[in-house]
Design a protein around this motif. Structure first.
Motif, PDB file in Angstrom:
ATOM      1  N   GLN A 130      -6.975   0.085 -11.621  1.00 47.67           N
ATOM      2  CA  GLN A 130      -8.071   0.907 -11.399  1.00 47.67           C
ATOM      3  C   GLN A 130      -7.676   1.963 -10.704  1.00 47.67           C
ATOM      4  N   THR A 131      -6.943   2.008  -9.586  1.00 46.19           N
ATOM      5  CA  THR A 131      -6.570   3.000  -8.552  1.00 46.19           C
ATOM      6  C   THR A 131      -5.534   3.877  -9.318  1.00 46.19           C
ATOM      7  N   ALA A 166      -6.284   7.569 -10.257  1.00 47.15           N
ATOM      8  CA  ALA A 166      -5.319   9.030  -9.638  1.00 47.15           C
ATOM      9  C   ALA A 166      -4.894   9.637 -10.855  1.00 47.15           C
ATOM     10  N   VAL A 188      -6.639   9.826  -3.689  1.00 46.75           N
ATOM     11  CA  VAL A 188      -7.155   8.667  -4.491  1.00 46.75           C
ATOM     12  C   VAL A 188      -5.959   7.435  -3.878  1.00 46.75           C
ATOM     13  N   LEU A 189      -4.895   7.896  -3.972  1.00 47.36           N
ATOM     14  CA  LEU A 189      -3.635   6.861  -3.659  1.00 47.36           C
ATOM     15  C   LEU A 189      -3.530   6.535  -2.214  1.00 47.36           C
ATOM     16  N   SER A 214      -3.583  -0.785  -7.766  1.00 46.74           N
ATOM     17  CA  SER A 214      -4.187  -1.723  -8.872  1.00 46.74           C
ATOM     18  C   SER A 214      -4.485  -0.987 -10.077  1.00 46.74           C
ATOM     19  N   THR A 230       0.838  -1.094  -0.084  1.00 42.66           N
ATOM     20  CA  THR A 230      -0.112   0.081  -0.018  1.00 42.66           C
ATOM     21  C   THR A 230       0.894   1.304   0.064  1.00 42.66           C
ATOM     22  N   ALA A 280      -4.052   3.153  -0.455  1.00 41.15           N
ATOM     23  CA  ALA A 280      -4.484   2.349  -1.411  1.00 41.15           C
ATOM     24  C   ALA A 280      -3.447   1.383  -1.899  1.00 41.15           C
ATOM     25  N   GLU A 281      -3.650  -0.022  -2.572  1.00 40.53           N
ATOM     26  CA  GLU A 281      -2.929  -0.776  -3.488  1.00 40.53           C
ATOM     27  C   GLU A 281      -2.932  -0.039  -4.713  1.00 40.53           C
TER      28      GLU A 281
END
Length: 353
Positions: free
Chosen positions: A292-293, A297, A283-284, A290, A259, A287-288
């Protein structure tokens, strides 16, 4: 006033002080009619074109206190006169990798051997209208010629009568690394957070940074947090050398292999100041990385952008750079993927560059 085509400097007197105090005394003596010389990459060009006609030039190169790059406890101290090539060749580890990458992308090897860290941060804007024969807002006029002219390389954010962008490659890096800028003036020594060093046109349209009125930027202090801290930098240009950025991204974060935390996302060449994207950071954070992430971002990084007639390409370019630098920093690759470099050359060169 508008500039005309000249290639010979007006006469000036060169001073070579050996200490900061001597330099500041000279600046106070000739206040309003002097310039500081560090690497000289920008100043001497401005002198030759008579864009700068100060009668006195104060050469800082003999001042040892402004030189060198060193570790001091839990910080890296970069002297204002540290050469960009010193930063390019430094062994700073993954936490400061962005500093090394950004220095390596400035101009050419010859420029990096002359150019300094302080000079790179404090260079004036490169808008060809400002540096050409145009009486624009920054010259005291009442129009931004870029706004309705050739504006492929101009700002997406915070254009307020002026749409120039910060030309410094180190600028987004020092903001992303939470650096502190050290300054001396006639009365005192003081510090400025890197994010506050730069001045938006909405605050003061006549200047690009806060080191004014004879003050000297003496050094850049970067905290070393250790642990899993990483940073990375990507720059997009039409050519891989010499050119100023059409866009750049500096990112730093704590990365534990799963993460992201304490994320900083700072975009260069999209505003008159290094543009920190708090939306992308939200957004980040936690988070992991991915697919989508990272895509979310990247899209968040351009939220609020306002394009001009010819610079809408910067939206997709910025999003691609954000995605690429995040992919790099969360992987084991030491350098940005080639996809970022390939983006150069897709668009015609800026007519005035």
């Amino acid at each position: 006033m508008p500039h005309i085509a000249i290639n010979e400097a007006a006469p000036f007197q060169l001073h070579s002080p050996g200490t900061l105090d001597e330099a500041l005394q000279l600046a106070q003596q000739y206040q309003g009619n002097c310039s500081y010389l560090a690497g000289g990459c920008d100043l001497m060009d401005m002198k030759k074109r008579q864009w700068n006609n100060t009668a006195h030039v104060i050469d800082l190169k003999r001042i040892d206190a402004l030189k060198g790059v060193r570790r001091s406890g839990e910080r890296l101290v970069v002297g204002a006169l540290a050469k960009l090539s010193e930063l390019q060749n430094g062994d700073f580890g993954p936490e400061l990798h962005a500093l090394k990458q950004a220095a390596a992308r400035v101009a050419t090897p010859q420029i990096r051997n002359m150019g300094t860290a302080g000079g790179n941060l404090l260079q004036d804007n490169r808008c060809p209208y400002f540096r050409g024969p145009f009486y624009c807002y920054r010259h005291g006029g009442n129009v931004c010629y870029a706004h309705h002219g050739v504006n492929r390389e101009h700002a997406l954010f915070d254009g307020d009568r002026c749409y120039t962008v910060s030309p410094s490659d180190l600028a987004p890096v020092v903001v992303a690394l939470d650096a502190i800028i050290h300054v001396r003036d006639f009365k005192r020594a003081y510090t400025i957070p890197a994010a506050r060093l730069f001045v938006a046109p909405s605050e003061d349209i006549t200047i690009m940074h806060r080191v004014q009125n004879g003050a000297i930027l003496t050094g850049i202090e970067i905290p070393l947090r250790g642990g899993n801290r990483r940073s990375a930098f990507i720059k997009d240009t039409i050519r891989n050398s010499w050119d100023f950025a059409r866009g750049s991204i500096a990112v730093s974060m704590d990365w534990d292999g799963r993460t992201m935390h304490q994320v900083r996302v700072v975009i260069g060449a999209v505003a008159a100041v290094p543009w920190r994207s708090y939306a992308a950071e939200r957004v980040l954070e936690g988070a992991e990385p991915s697919a989508q992430t990272l895509q979310a971002a990247a899209e968040a990084a351009t939220r609020g952008a306002e394009t001009l007639q010819y610079n809408a390409y910067k939206i997709g370019m910025t999003q691609a750079l954000v995605h690429d630098v995040l992919s790099t920093i969360t992987s084991s690759e030491p350098e940005p993927p080639k996809s970022a470099a390939r983006m150069g050359g897709q668009l015609p060169r800026f007519l005035f560059s």
